[in-house]
Write an enzyme that holds these catalytic residues in place. Structure first.
Site, PDB file in Angstrom:
ATOM      1  CE  LYS A 110      -5.467   2.993   6.516  1.00  0.00           C
ATOM      2  NZ  LYS A 110      -4.469   3.195   5.506  1.00  0.00           N
ATOM      3  CE1 TYR A 128      -7.047   5.621   3.189  1.00  0.00           C
ATOM      4  CE2 TYR A 128      -7.280   5.717   0.506  1.00  0.00           C
ATOM      5  CZ  TYR A 128      -6.027   5.671   1.818  1.00  0.00           C
ATOM      6  OH  TYR A 128      -5.503   6.409   1.548  1.00  0.00           O
ATOM      7  CG  ASP A 178       4.876   3.957  -0.215  1.00  0.00           C
ATOM      8  OD1 ASP A 178       5.360   3.634   1.010  1.00  0.00           O
ATOM      9  OD2 ASP A 178       4.515   4.148  -1.681  1.00  0.00           O
ATOM     10  CG  HIS A 238       1.648   3.705   3.608  1.00  0.00           C
ATOM     11  ND1 HIS A 238       1.119   4.234   2.248  1.00  0.00           N
ATOM     12  CD2 HIS A 238       2.820   3.288   3.208  1.00  0.00           C
ATOM     13  CE1 HIS A 238       1.396   4.753   1.427  1.00  0.00           C
ATOM     14  NE2 HIS A 238       2.950   3.846   1.980  1.00  0.00           N
TER      15      HIS A 238
END
Length: 182
Positions: free
Chosen positions: A70, A130, A169, A61
């Site tokens: 991140k 995250y 996905d 992603h």
């Protein structure tokens, strides 16, 4: 805190100094000054927490016009965490790297803007935290197919197992067909 270049431009593997005794453990997972001294100058605006069963694969992603940096860590279980460089101007464009992050090893991965990110849960009940440098923007979200043969990510899946995937996905485009960063 030990911070090492992780093989792709801007990507860093972080091993916090961990203090343990009979009561448990303590470590500092974020300290702006320490991270800036290591070349990570990030302002975080959002924290995310995900939980996954063993075999769940999330990714790859990214957000196209509002890229997110991140800082990723596992607080329960273990995950194979992957970053894919999708900056066409980068010498490492199209290259990936993966690390096992776990509650036991305490490692963290800094994934700067310009990378697609994903992970495979290696244990039931794996939880990732995250920190993100930009807000989630659903209309800006993009994905790259986790199994793109041209990228060749070596996911640690049993030979006969397929990962559990979200519909988005499963249907993500190949890197060659994806919108990427210049």
């Amino acid at each position: 805190m030990k911070v090492a270049d992780a093989g792709l431009s801007g990507l860093k593997l972080i091993e916090p100094r961990r203090f343990e005794d009979e009561r448990g453990f303590f470590f500092e997972s974020w300290n702006r000054r320490t991270f800036e001294e290591q070349g990570i100058d990030a302002e975080f605006v959002q924290d995310n927490h995900s939980g996954s069963a063993k075999g769940v694969l999330r990714g790859l992603h990214y957000q196209l016009t509002r890229p997110q940096g991140k800082l990723v860590r596992v607080v329960r279980g273990a995950a194979f965490d992957v970053a894919l460089d999708i900056r066409t101007s980068s010498a490492t464009f199209g290259r990936w790297i993966g690390f096992v992050l776990s509650a036991d090893n305490g490692r963290m991965l800094w994934v700067p803007p310009g990378f697609a990110h994903g992970f495979l849960s290696l244990e039931d009940g794996t939880e990732l935290l995250y920190k993100c440098t930009d807000f989630y923007a659903p209309k800006d979200e993009r994905s790259i197919l986790w199994s793109d043969p041209a990228v060749g990510i070596d996911w640690p899946l049993p030979d006969t197992a397929a990962p559990l995937l979200a519909a988005k996905d499963r249907s993500a485009p190949l890197l060659r067909d994806a919108e990427v960063y210049s």
